[in-house]
Design an enzyme around this catalytic site. Structure first.
Site, PDB file in Angstrom:
ATOM      1  N   GLY A 212      47.537  38.725  48.231  1.00  0.00           N
ATOM      2  CA  GLY A 212      48.281  37.470  48.187  1.00  0.00           C
ATOM      3  C   GLY A 212      47.585  36.294  48.848  1.00  0.00           C
ATOM      4  N   THR A 214      45.471  34.083  47.436  1.00  0.00           N
ATOM      5  CA  THR A 214      45.607  32.927  46.555  1.00  0.00           C
ATOM      6  C   THR A 214      47.022  32.387  46.612  1.00  0.00           C
ATOM      7  OG1 THR A 214      44.045  34.059  45.132  1.00  0.00           O
ATOM      8  CG2 THR A 214      45.124  32.120  44.231  1.00  0.00           C
ATOM      9  N   GLU A 429      47.778  72.626  43.533  1.00  0.00           N
ATOM     10  CA  GLU A 429      48.673  71.582  44.046  1.00  0.00           C
ATOM     11  C   GLU A 429      49.660  72.146  45.070  1.00  0.00           C
ATOM     12  OE1 GLU A 429      48.054  68.545  43.671  1.00  0.00           O
ATOM     13  OE2 GLU A 429      46.531  68.850  42.132  1.00  0.00           O
TER      14      GLU A 429
HETATM   15  P1  ADP Z   1      44.253  37.805  46.324  1.00  0.00           P
HETATM   16  O1  ADP Z   1      43.969  36.377  46.164  1.00  0.00           O
HETATM   17  O2  ADP Z   1      44.478  38.226  47.734  1.00  0.00           O
HETATM   18  O3  ADP Z   1      43.297  38.730  45.636  1.00  0.00           O
HETATM   19  P2  ADP Z   1      46.570  37.108  44.816  1.00  0.00           P
HETATM   20  O4  ADP Z   1      47.140  36.085  45.699  1.00  0.00           O
HETATM   21  O5  ADP Z   1      45.835  36.624  43.623  1.00  0.00           O
HETATM   22  O6  ADP Z   1      45.653  38.108  45.632  1.00  0.00           O
HETATM   23  O7  ADP Z   1      47.724  38.098  44.374  1.00  0.00           O
HETATM   24  C1  ADP Z   1      47.780  38.653  43.105  1.00  0.00           C
HETATM   25  C2  ADP Z   1      49.215  38.911  42.710  1.00  0.00           C
HETATM   26  O8  ADP Z   1      49.792  39.917  43.525  1.00  0.00           O
HETATM   27  C3  ADP Z   1      50.088  37.713  42.900  1.00  0.00           C
HETATM   28  O9  ADP Z   1      50.108  36.931  41.742  1.00  0.00           O
HETATM   29  C4  ADP Z   1      51.458  38.320  43.187  1.00  0.00           C
HETATM   30  O10 ADP Z   1      52.138  38.579  41.990  1.00  0.00           O
HETATM   31  C5  ADP Z   1      51.124  39.629  43.828  1.00  0.00           C
HETATM   32  N1  ADP Z   1      51.266  39.584  45.292  1.00  0.00           N
HETATM   33  C6  ADP Z   1      50.284  39.861  46.172  1.00  0.00           C
HETATM   34  N2  ADP Z   1      50.715  39.760  47.445  1.00  0.00           N
HETATM   35  C7  ADP Z   1      52.002  39.397  47.376  1.00  0.00           C
HETATM   36  C8  ADP Z   1      53.015  39.141  48.356  1.00  0.00           C
HETATM   37  N3  ADP Z   1      52.761  39.225  49.667  1.00  0.00           N
HETATM   38  N4  ADP Z   1      54.237  38.800  47.922  1.00  0.00           N
HETATM   39  C9  ADP Z   1      54.502  38.718  46.608  1.00  0.00           C
HETATM   40  N5  ADP Z   1      53.599  38.941  45.644  1.00  0.00           N
HETATM   41  C10 ADP Z   1      52.363  39.294  45.997  1.00  0.00           C
HETATM   42 ZN    ZN Z   2      43.336  68.855  45.193  1.00  0.00          ZN
END
Ligand code: ADP
Ligand code: ZN
Length: 605
Positions: A212, A214, A429
Site C-alpha cells: 500500500g 502507492t 501431508e
Molecule cells: P505498493 O505500492 O506498496 O506496491 P500498492 O499501494 O500499489 O502497493 O497496493 C496495491 C493494491 O493493494 C492497492 O491498490 C490496494 O487495493 C491493495 N492494498 C495494499 N495495501 C492496502 C491497505 N493497507 N489497505 C487497503 N488496500 C491495500
Molecule cells: Zn511437504
C-alpha cells in the site's frame, strides 16, 4: 550545475540548411540520375544506324550541341555530339525517321517534380526535425517544452477522480501517523514556517511489494487536497541519453508551478542505486540521479513540494539520496499483522457483496503473511467464484477457497494422480500436520488438502497462527523445522522410501536452520557473532555469508546437524503415533480435503 548548455539555434537556421541541401541536390544529383540511362556513341554509329533503319526517332538539341536518338523499340536512348552535317535532315526524312527539335521526355513531368523537389524536401525536413529534437533535448528548458519533447510523463491526478483517503488504507497505523504531519503541513504551512521548522523535502516509503505504498502517497494528496504527480523510477531511464535528466527537470518545474503538491516517485531504486564508480556503468541513470539531487537541493524546504518515494530495496539506494536534506525521513510500510489483515479484508469486502456470517478474523488468520494487494486479490477471487457458481453473495467458503487460489494457484481439475501417488501425498501431508500438532508449540492445522494446485503443489497443510508473533524462541524454530521434515518422515515411516515431493520442505527447513545459525546466534559455538548479512529485506530476504571458508564449512556442518536432529525427532513422533497416522491418512485419502476440526477429532479420539 556542471552541465554545459548549447546555444539555442533559431528555427530559420534549420530551414536554411534544408533549402541549401535541396538546391545542391538538384544541381548535382538530378542530372546524374537522369543522364544515367543515356548511351554515348560516335557519329559514325549514328549514320550507319540511320542507314540500316535501326532508329526510332531523333531529337536534335542544337543548343547543347548534341543529338539524342532511340532504337527502333524506343527502349534505349543514345547520344552523340553534333557534327556539321547539312544533309542530316534530308537523310532522316528519306529514311522516314521522325525527328524533333525538342526534348524527348524520359519521365513524366510530375514524377520528375516529385522526385527532384518534394521527396528531398520531405527527407530533409524529417532529418532536420530529428536533429533539432536531439539538440533541444540536450539544451532542455523552455524551448524543448514548447515542442513537447522531453516532457515528463508525470500524470497529474485530479483529486476528485482518485479521492483516496487515509480511511481507504487499512492498517498501517504507524505509517499513517507519520504522514499525517505532512498533511497538516500542506494544510497550513504558516504554522510551521512561523516557528522556523521546515518539512523534510523527501520521504521514503519502504516495504515489501503490495503493502500500500502507492495508496498511502495518494492518500496524503487526497487528505491534503493537493495535486498528485506520479512517475515511476523506471520511466526516467529511457532510450535517449539526457532524456531522464530533462524529465526530472520538467517534473520539478511542473510541480513548483502547482505547489503545494505531492510528487510521487515509485520504484526509486531504478534510478537511485548506489553509484559504484564502475566502468561502463549506466551513465543515463547517473545523470538522472544527479539531476534529481540537484533539483532537491535547488528548492527551499518550505515551498510546498513534498516528494514521496517508494522502494522495496532501501539498502541499495545511494547514500547521497538518503542524507539529510533529501530523503531523510523513512516510513516503513510493513506486511500487515492480524488486525491489519482483517481491516484490509473488510475495506475491500465493502466493494463486493458478502454473506452476513463471514468471519473475517478467521480469513485473516488463514492468510498469514499475505500482503494488502494479495488480500485485495483474495476478496476479488471470492466474488468471481461466487459468480461462477451462480450465487449472489460471496460466502465464507468462497473466501477460504480463494485464499488457497491466491497462495497456491487454482485447483488442477485434470491432474491425474495414480492411487499410489495420492496415498503418498496423503501420508506426507498428514505427516506435517501430525508433527505440528504433537509439538505443543506449533500452531494447530487449519486445513489439509491433497487436491493438486496449478502452482505445482500436490497438497498442503494450512497452519493457523493464533495471534501475532513477534518473537520466536529457539524451541519454536526447531519445531518448525521438525514440521517441515514431517512430510518426508511420514513417507519413510509408512513406505520405507522417499519421494521427490519434499523439495520445497527441504528448502524451507534449510533456510530456517541456516538463519538460526548465521543470524540468530542459535548455534553451538558461534555465540552472538553475525555470520551473514541480509540482502533484500523485503524481497525474499536472501542472506549472504560473511565469514572465512573454514567457518562456512563449519556452518554447513551445523546446519546439517540441526536439520538431521529435527528430522529424527519428527520420525520418532510419527512412529509413536503410527496408528493415528494411518487412520488420518486414510481419511484424507478418501475426503481429499479435511478441516482442522476433523483432524483434531480423529487425533483425540
Ligand atoms: P505498493 O505500492 O506498496 O506496491 P500498492 O499501494 O500499489 O502497493 O497496493 C496495491 C493494491 O493493494 C492497492 O491498490 C490496494 O487495493 C491493495 N492494498 C495494499 N495495501 C492496502 C491497505 N493497507 N489497505 C487497503 N488496500 C491495500
Ligand atoms: Zn511437504
Amino acid at each position: 550545475m556542471n552541465e554545459v548548455k548549447r546555444p539555442k539555434k533559431p528555427l530559420i537556421y534549420y530551414y536554411g540548411i534544408i533549402c541549401l541541401a535541396l538546391i545542391l541536390f538538384n544541381l548535382l544529383a538530378m542530372p546524374i540520375l537522369s543522364e544515367r540511362q543515356i548511351k554515348e556513341v560516335d557519329y559514325g554509329t549514328f549514320m550507319s544506324m540511320t542507314e540500316n533503319g535501326e532508329i526510332g526517332r531523333v531529337e536534335i538539341q542544337e543548343q547543347e550541341n548534341r543529338i539524342l536518338f532511340t532504337d527502333k523499340e524506343e527502349t534505349t536512348v543514345y547520344k552523340t555530339a553534333m557534327v556539321d552535317d547539312p544533309e542530316l535532315t534530308d537523310r532522316l526524312h528519306q529514311a522516314d525517321i521522325p525527328f524533333y527539335g525538342q526534348e524527348i521526355q524520359q519521365e513524366s513531368p510530375i514524377l520528375t517534380f516529385l522526385l527532384s523537389w518534394v521527396l528531398p524536401l520531405v527527407v530533409f525536413i524529417a532529418i532536420g526535425q530529428l536533429m533539432s529534437k536531439k539538440l533541444m533535448d540536450r539544451a532542455g528548458g523552455a524551448n524543448a517544452m514548447s515542442f513537447g519533447f522531453g516532457k515528463s510523463n508525470a500524470k497529474i491526478y485530479v483529486k476528485s477522480s482518485e479521492g483516496i483517503k487515509f480511511s481507504d488504507v487499512a492498517g498501517e497505523d504507524e505509517a499513517k501517523e507519520n504522514l499525517t504531519e505532512i498533511v497538516n503541513y500542506l494544510h497550513d504551512p504558516t504554522k510551521y514556517q512561523e516557528i522556523g521548522a521546515s518539512m523534510p523535502k523527501g520521504i521514503l516509503l519502504v516495504g515489501p511489494p503490495g503493502t500500500g505504498k502507492t495508496m498511502l502517497a495518494k492518500a496524503v494528496a487526497g487528505e491534503a487536497n493537493v495535486p498528485f504527480f506520479s512517475i515511476s523510477g523506471s520511466e526516467f531511464v529511457e532510450m535517449f541519453v539526457g532524456m531522464g535528466a530533462s524529465k526530472v527537470r520538467d517534473l520539478f518545474k511542473q510541480a513548483k508551478e502547482k505547489a503545494p503538491c505531492i510528487v510521487f516517485i515509485d520504484e526509486i531504486d531504478a534510478i537511485g542505486k548506489k553509484r559504484d564508480g564502475q566502468m561502463g556503468g549506466n551513465d543515463e541513470r547517473e545523470q538522472t540521479l544527479n539531476q534529481l539531487l540537484t533539483e532537491m537541493d535547488g528548492f527551499e524546504g518550505n515551498n510546498g513540494v513534498i516528494i514521496l518515494a517508494a522502494t522495496n530495496r532501501p539498502e541499495s539506494l545511494d547514500p547521497a539520496l538518503t542524507r539529510p536534506g533529501r530523503f531523510d525521513r523513512r516510513v516503513p510500510v510493513e506486511l500487515p499483522d492480524l488486525q491489519g489483515r482483517e481491516a484490509i479484508l473488510k475495506v475491500h469486502a465493502k466493494k463486493i457483496k458478502v454473506a452476513d456470517d463471514v468471519d473475517f478474523n478467521r480469513i485473516a488468520r488463514m492468510a498469514s503473511g499475505a500482503s494488502g494487494a494479495e488480500l485485495a486479490n483474495i476478496i476479488n477471487e471470492a466474488a468471481l467464484r461466487a459468480v461462477r457458481d451462480g450465487r449472489r453473495f460471496a460466502s465464507q467458503s468462497d473466501l477460504e477457497e480463494s485464499i488457497e487460489v491466491v497462495i497456491a494457484g487454482y485447483q488442477k481439475k485434470n491432474a491425474i494422480l495414480t492411487d499410489q501417488e495420492k496415498w503418498t501425498v496423503a501420508c506426507h501431508e498428514i505427516g506435517h500436520a501430525l508433527v505440528a500438532a504433537e509439538q505443543s508449540h506449533s500452531a494447530p492445522v487449519q486445513k489439509i488438502t491433497i487436491i493438486p494446485r496449478t502452482s505445482g503443489a500436490l497438497g498442503y497443510t494450512m497452519q493457523v497462527e493464533e495471534g501475532n508473533h513477534y518473537l520466536l524462541t529457539q524451541e519454536e524454530l526447531e519445531n518448525k523445522i521438525a514440521t517441515y521434515t514431517g512430510g518426508r518422515a511420514a513417507e519413510e515411516v509408512v513406505f520405507g522410501t522417499s519421494s521427490t515431493g519434499a523439495s520445497n520442505d527441504i528448502e524451507q527447513a534449510t533456510k530456517l536452520a541456516r538463519a538460526m545459525i548465521t543470524r540468530y546466534g542459535m548455534s553451538q559455538d558461534f555465540d552472538m557473532v553475525a555470520l551473514a548479512t541480509v540482502q533484500n529485506q523485503y524481497l525474499g530476504g536472501d542472506a549472504s555469508l560473511s565469514c572465512s571458508p573454514q567457518t562456512q564449512a563449519e556452518i554447513d556442518r551445523q546446519v546439517v546437524e540441526l536439520v538431521k536432529r529435527q528430522h529424527e525427532k519428527a520420525r520418532s513422533i510419527l512412529m509413536e503415533h503410527r496408528e493415528k497416522l494411518d487412520e488420518l491418512a486414510r481419511y484424507l485419502y478418501e475426503k481429499e480435503t479435511i478441516t482442522g476440526e476433523e483432524f483434531m477429532r480423529i487425533l483425540q479420539s
